[in-house]
Design a protein around this motif. Structure first.
Motif, short mmCIF file in Angstrom:
data_model
loop_
_atom_site.label_atom_id
_atom_site.label_comp_id
_atom_site.label_asym_id
_atom_site.label_seq_id
_atom_site.Cartn_x
_atom_site.Cartn_y
_atom_site.Cartn_z
N SER A 175 12.36 9.05 -6.99
CA SER A 175 12.04 9.85 -8.17
C SER A 175 13.02 11.01 -8.31
CB SER A 175 10.61 10.40 -8.05
OG SER A 175 10.47 11.19 -6.89
N TRP A 234 14.76 4.36 -9.67
CA TRP A 234 13.91 3.19 -9.53
C TRP A 234 14.61 1.92 -10.02
CZ3 TRP A 234 9.67 3.60 -6.71
CH2 TRP A 234 9.07 4.87 -6.58
N ALA A 275 2.64 7.90 -0.93
CA ALA A 275 2.40 7.15 -2.18
C ALA A 275 3.71 6.67 -2.79
CB ALA A 275 1.63 8.01 -3.16
N GLU A 276 4.70 7.55 -2.81
CA GLU A 276 6.00 7.14 -3.38
C GLU A 276 6.67 6.09 -2.51
OE1 GLU A 276 10.27 8.90 -4.98
OE2 GLU A 276 8.60 10.27 -4.61
N GLN A 332 5.27 3.86 -0.63
CA GLN A 332 4.60 2.57 -0.82
C GLN A 332 4.91 1.97 -2.18
OE1 GLN A 332 0.54 3.57 0.18
NE2 GLN A 332 0.89 3.25 2.37
N GLU A 333 5.12 2.83 -3.19
CA GLU A 333 5.54 2.32 -4.49
C GLU A 333 6.97 1.77 -4.42
OE1 GLU A 333 5.44 1.40 -8.61
OE2 GLU A 333 3.95 1.62 -7.01
N ARG A 343 6.69 -1.60 -3.08
CA ARG A 343 6.17 -2.52 -4.09
C ARG A 343 7.27 -2.95 -5.07
NH1 ARG A 343 4.69 -3.17 -9.01
NH2 ARG A 343 5.44 -1.11 -9.64
N VAL A 344 8.13 -2.01 -5.45
CA VAL A 344 9.21 -2.30 -6.39
C VAL A 344 10.26 -3.22 -5.77
CG1 VAL A 344 11.18 -1.23 -7.57
CG2 VAL A 344 8.90 -0.24 -7.79
#
Length: 286
Positions: free
Chosen positions: A135, A217, A240-241, A243-244, A247-248
């Motif tokens: 981010s 991203w 949280a970031e 793990q995102e 996922r990406v």
């Protein structure tokens, strides 16, 4: 320890380092997988020395002083763009003859690694991202860094003063961190008036501003190789970031290191090794 001189983008002279002899082939014709280690902003190849030594049990591990850092060239006007850093890393893999390589990057070096993996998948076998956010950090973050650089009490009289200030007295330190103090002691050089950083703070800000305002991203989603995202439990990359990010990534995995801040591999070297080794065993040739 062996120094290897390389040529980066625009003919820039880069210094790369091997801290241990690579293993011999396990049998005639066996491949020894290559690893390129990329430090973060203000870092240097020597920060990877402990990691490179245990990697050398199974790999050829080379750490790169990126432009503006360590013993590599520090051109007054750069460029210090993302494109230049990525091109340097690509040149290092090609000139060392280790491609497709495993890239292990910390912080800014992790961003360089995943951007290279996205742009040149032929050069990258697998990827380890250590405590780097995808981010945007924004203008406020850059202003904080400008103020922080101005707060440094340069020159330092001794290396002990360096270790104490960055490990205890630095306003960004929430709790004493000997590992952080040692990190900065390794990037200082003695001059007539005392100890100063081997890098230009102005150049570090210039380098940082080329990525701090943007999210990354899209380039992360283009990485197709197996990728491990590692965060320190008290680091800059939140769970949280992280793990995102996993996922990406099409082939992402996740690991976290307890009792570690942003400098994961300095704070908890044994736990860092334990987090990374299973992934490397899966992606390295047998």
């Amino acid at each position: 320890m062996r120094r290897i001189d390389l040529t980066g983008a625009d003919g820039l002279r880069l210094a790369a380092w091997e801290f241990a002899e690579p293993p011999k082939g396990r049998a005639t014709g066996d491949e020894v997988p290559g690893v390129l280690l990329l430090h973060g902003l203000m870092g240097r190849a020597a920060h990877w020395a402990p990691t490179a030594r245990w990697l050398a049990e199974r790999h050829r591990a080379v750490a790169l002083d990126q432009r503006g850092h360590g013993r590599s060239d520090k051109p007054a006007e750069g460029p210090f763009t993302r494109e230049a850093y990525v091109a340097d890393a690509a040149a290092a893999v090609e000139q060392l003859g280790i491609g497709p390589a495993i890239l292990i990057g910390h912080s800014m070096g992790a961003l360089t690694a995943w951007q290279l993996a996205a742009e040149r998948p032929d050069l990258v076998r697998a990827l380890v991202i250590c405590d780097m956010r995808a981010s945007a950090l924004g203008a406020a973050s850059q202003r904080e860094w400008e103020e922080w650089f101005r707060s440094w009490p340069l020159p330092f009289a001794t290396l002990a003063d360096v270790r104490k200030w960055f490990g205890e007295d630095d306003p960004r330190v929430e709790r004493p961190s000997p590992a952080r103090g040692e990190f900065f002691a390794e990037v200082m050089s003695e001059g007539p008036d005392g100890w100063r950083p081997v890098f230009s703070r102005r150049q570090m800000l210039t380098s940082r501003e080329t990525w701090v305002y943007d999210a990354h991203w899209d380039s992360l989603a283009q990485v197709r190789c197996p990728t491990l995202v590692v965060r320190g439990l008290d680091g800059e990359l939140g769970r949280a970031e992280a793990q995102e990010m996993v996922r990406v990534l099409p082939h992402g995995r996740y690991a976290e290191v307890p009792d570690a801040g942003h400098l994961v591999h300095h704070d908890q070297p044994d736990a860092w090794r334990a987090a990374v080794t299973p992934f490397l065993e899966d992606v390295s040739p047998c």
